[in-house]
Enzyme design. Sequence first.
Site, PDB file in Angstrom:
ATOM      1  N   ARG A  48       8.628  -6.787  -7.271  1.00 20.21           N
ATOM      2  CA  ARG A  48       8.839  -6.736  -5.822  1.00 20.21           C
ATOM      3  C   ARG A  48       8.828  -8.117  -5.179  1.00 20.21           C
ATOM      4  NH1 ARG A  48       5.979  -0.993  -5.228  1.00 20.21           N
ATOM      5  NH2 ARG A  48       6.652  -0.429  -3.168  1.00 20.21           N
ATOM      6  N   ARG A  66       5.348  -1.497   5.744  1.00 20.60           N
ATOM      7  CA  ARG A  66       5.859  -1.471   4.369  1.00 20.60           C
ATOM      8  C   ARG A  66       7.366  -1.719   4.341  1.00 20.60           C
ATOM      9  NH1 ARG A  66       4.029   4.089   3.063  1.00 20.60           N
ATOM     10  NH2 ARG A  66       5.074   3.890   1.075  1.00 20.60           N
ATOM     11  N   ARG A 108      -0.769  10.948   1.943  1.00 13.50           N
ATOM     12  CA  ARG A 108      -0.960   9.604   1.378  1.00 13.50           C
ATOM     13  C   ARG A 108      -1.496   8.653   2.444  1.00 13.50           C
ATOM     14  NH1 ARG A 108       3.559   6.738  -2.432  1.00 13.50           N
ATOM     15  NH2 ARG A 108       2.988   4.914  -1.218  1.00 13.50           N
TER      16      ARG A 108
HETATM   17  P1  AMP Z   1       4.665   2.607  -3.986  1.00 14.45           P
HETATM   18  O1  AMP Z   1       3.986   3.817  -4.506  1.00 14.45           O
HETATM   19  O2  AMP Z   1       5.620   2.002  -4.961  1.00 14.45           O
HETATM   20  O3  AMP Z   1       5.243   2.799  -2.619  1.00 14.45           O
HETATM   21  O4  AMP Z   1       3.507   1.496  -3.812  1.00 14.45           O
HETATM   22  C1  AMP Z   1       2.412   1.713  -2.933  1.00 14.45           C
HETATM   23  C2  AMP Z   1       1.692   0.402  -2.648  1.00 14.45           C
HETATM   24  O5  AMP Z   1       1.164  -0.147  -3.869  1.00 14.45           O
HETATM   25  C3  AMP Z   1       2.557  -0.709  -2.070  1.00 14.45           C
HETATM   26  O6  AMP Z   1       2.720  -0.599  -0.672  1.00 14.45           O
HETATM   27  C4  AMP Z   1       1.753  -1.945  -2.477  1.00 14.45           C
HETATM   28  O7  AMP Z   1       0.605  -2.106  -1.654  1.00 14.45           O
HETATM   29  C5  AMP Z   1       1.262  -1.556  -3.866  1.00 14.45           C
HETATM   30  N1  AMP Z   1       2.242  -1.972  -4.896  1.00 14.45           N
HETATM   31  C6  AMP Z   1       2.976  -1.165  -5.706  1.00 14.45           C
HETATM   32  N2  AMP Z   1       3.763  -1.883  -6.524  1.00 14.45           N
HETATM   33  C7  AMP Z   1       3.539  -3.191  -6.219  1.00 14.45           C
HETATM   34  C8  AMP Z   1       4.068  -4.426  -6.690  1.00 14.45           C
HETATM   35  N3  AMP Z   1       5.014  -4.452  -7.638  1.00 14.45           N
HETATM   36  N4  AMP Z   1       3.575  -5.568  -6.149  1.00 14.45           N
HETATM   37  C9  AMP Z   1       2.622  -5.546  -5.198  1.00 14.45           C
HETATM   38  N5  AMP Z   1       2.104  -4.435  -4.686  1.00 14.45           N
HETATM   39  C10 AMP Z   1       2.555  -3.253  -5.183  1.00 14.45           C
END
Ligand code: AMP
Length: 193
Positions: free
Chosen positions: A88, A144, A133
């Site tokens: 990311r 986000r 969530r």
């Molecule tokens: P997601 O389930 O992919 O929407 O991720 C939820 C949260 O986890 C994100 O908003 C970040 O806070 C953290 N997160 C997930 N993947 C990453 C990543 N590759 N780098 C940094 N933070 C991450």
Amino acid sequence: MRLLLMGPPGAGKGTQATTIAARFGVPAISTGDIFRANVAQRTELGVLADAYMSAGDYVPDEVTNAMVADRLAEADCADGFLLDGYPRTPQQVAELDAMLERCGVELDSVVLLEADSEELVRRLLLRAQEQGRADDTEPVIRRRLEVYAAETEPLAAAYLDRGVLVSVDGLGSIEEVAERIMAVLAPEPVVVE
Ligand code: AMP
């Protein structure tokens, strides 16, 4: 198959990751899911990650990169994987490149799931009601989306330059989107008469 699934929050990455990984027989690895499992178990990693996640910010690169390196070193990733939500940031892209190079392997494709921002907010608010969530409240959703636009969206250009990026419209039913992804990843062979 070594795949990445990219796209904004709410584009349907998690759902599609599971389907696509199952079709190719590779593990679906979601960094968000690993962080959430750690938060639920109150591990040291979880306590650290929670502070960032609940604000809608990214967990620091060193922490995320180390976690992914550990996961990719497990035996089930030897023949392929699908990474959902990683990389990311530019540092994560560089670190993933280094991990793959050490193993002498390359990415096959990077799938970018696209959807417009109104639709994303609508879907995320719906998910908030259904799944509760913690990071699906409206202010955190907006944060986000901002973080994605600033830090992650620009990464697609690098993968496009490398010739591995495919963009897929994320609007439609789960099945329709899955079929679109499969069509770009494993196109029907062209029969020459
Ligand atoms: P997601 O389930 O992919 O929407 O991720 C939820 C949260 O986890 C994100 O908003 C970040 O806070 C953290 N997160 C997930 N993947 C990453 C990543 N590759 N780098 C940094 N933070 C991450």
